[in-house]
Scaffold this motif. Structure first.
Motif: not given
Length: 265
Positions: A146, A149, A151, A237-238, A250-254
Motif C-alpha cells: 500500500e 505508490e 498519492p 483515481r484518488w 484512498s484509491k478507487h481500487e480499495s
C-alpha cells in the motif's frame, strides 16, 4: 491551528516519487553532499511535535503490530505515510527544528512504526532546557504494498470544505449501523460481518467522501477539533480528505479490499 495546518500542507510542494541527489562537481560540493546525506538518519523536532507523532504511530501499531511508516524528509519537514487497515493511506507532516541547509532532494525510507515509536520514548515528560529532540530513525524495512505508490500532492480538485463537525454525524450513523447488524450475541458469522463492513466502508459520507476515509480520519484524531475546516478533493483515481492535523487518501481500487472489522467494533 497554524501548527496543524503546517503539518498538513508542509510537503505539498514535494516532487512526488523522486529522490534527487545533488550533483557534486567539486571537492567542496562532494563534502557538502556527504555531510547532508549523513544526517538522513536523524530527525530533530520540538517536544510538541514528538508528542503528536507518538500519538499517530501508537494508533497505527494498535491496529497492526507490524505496521510500517514511509518517511519522506525534505528540508525542514518530515512526512509520515501510514497504511491503516481501512484501505487508506494516512499522512502527517511534522515540522523539524535545526534542519540546516535547504536541500533539493527527498530522503525516503520505510521503517517499522513500532520501532519508530520506541525511539520517541516517554513523551509524557518534556525535556529540560532546549525543547527539541534528536531522533535516530530506525533501519529501513520492506514496507507494505500500500505504501509503494503514494498519492500525488498536486493536481487535486477541491470539491467541498466545511467544519469537521459536519462529517461526524454520518460517521456515527455508519458505525451504529454496523453494530446493529453485527451483534455478537446473535452469533453473526465472521464472513457475514466482513460483507457488512465492506458495504459500509464503500458508502459515501460527507461531501461524497468514502466512509473509509472519514472513519480513518476520526480514529486518528484528525477530526477532534470540530470547528476546524476540512476539505474534500479528488483526482481520477484518488479521493482525499485534508484536515489541519493530517490527510487521508484512498484509491478507487480499495473498494474491492477486505477491510479490517476492528475499526468498526
Amino acid at each position: 491551528s497554524p501548527m496543524r495546518t503546517t503539518r498538513s500542507n508542509a510537503l505539498a510542494r514535494r516532487p512526488h516519487g523522486r529522490r534527487v541527489r545533488p550533483t557534486a562537481n567539486s571537492p567542496a560540493d562532494r563534502s557538502r553532499a556527504a555531510r547532508l546525506m549523513g544526517d538522513e538518519s536523524l530527525l530533530r523536532m520540538r517536544h510538541a511535535e514528538v508528542v503528536f507523532l507518538a500519538g499517530y504511530l501508537k494508533q497505527l501499531v494498535e491496529w497492526d503490530a507490524k505496521a510500517c511508516v514511509r518517511i519522506q524528509q525534505r528540508g525542514a519537514v518530515a512526512g509520515f505515510f501510514g497504511a491503516p487497515p481501512t484501505g487508506c493511506i494516512s499522512f502527517i507532516a511534522v515540522p523539524l527544528s535545526s534542519a540546516g541547509e535547504e536541500v533539493d532532494w527527498i530522503h525516503d525510507r520505510t521503517v517499522s512504526a513500532g520501532r519508530m515509536r520506541d525511539v520517541l520514548g516517554d513523551v509524557t515528560v518534556a525535556p529540560r532546557g532546549f525543547a527539541g529532540r534528536q531522533l535516530m530513525v530506525p533501519e529501513p524495512v520492506s514496507g507494505p504494498l500500500e505504501l509503494l505508490e503514494l498519492p500525488p500532492m498536486s493536481g487535486w480538485e477541491l470539491t467541498a470544505e466545511a467544519p469537521a463537525a459536519d462529517a461526524l454525524p454520518g460517521i456515527a450513523a455508519a458505525v451504529a449501523d454496523f453494530k446493529s447488524r453485527v451483534d455478537p450475541s446473535l452469533g453473526v458469522h465472521e464472513a457475514a460481518a466482513q460483507r457488512v463492513a465492506n458495504e459500509i466502508w464503500s458508502r459515501k459520507g460527507w461531501a461524497d467522501v468514502p466512509m473509509r476515509i472519514l472513519q480513518t480520519a476520526k480514529l486518528l484524531g484528525f477530526l477532534s477539533n470540530e470547528e476546524a475546516v476540512i476539505r474534500a478533493a479528488t483526482l481520477p483515481r484518488w479521493d482525499r480528505l485534508a484536515t489541519g492535523a493530517g490527510q487521508v487518501f484512498s484509491k478507487h481500487e480499495s473498494a474491492n479490499l477486505s477491510l479490517s472489522l476492528t475499526v468498526l467494533r
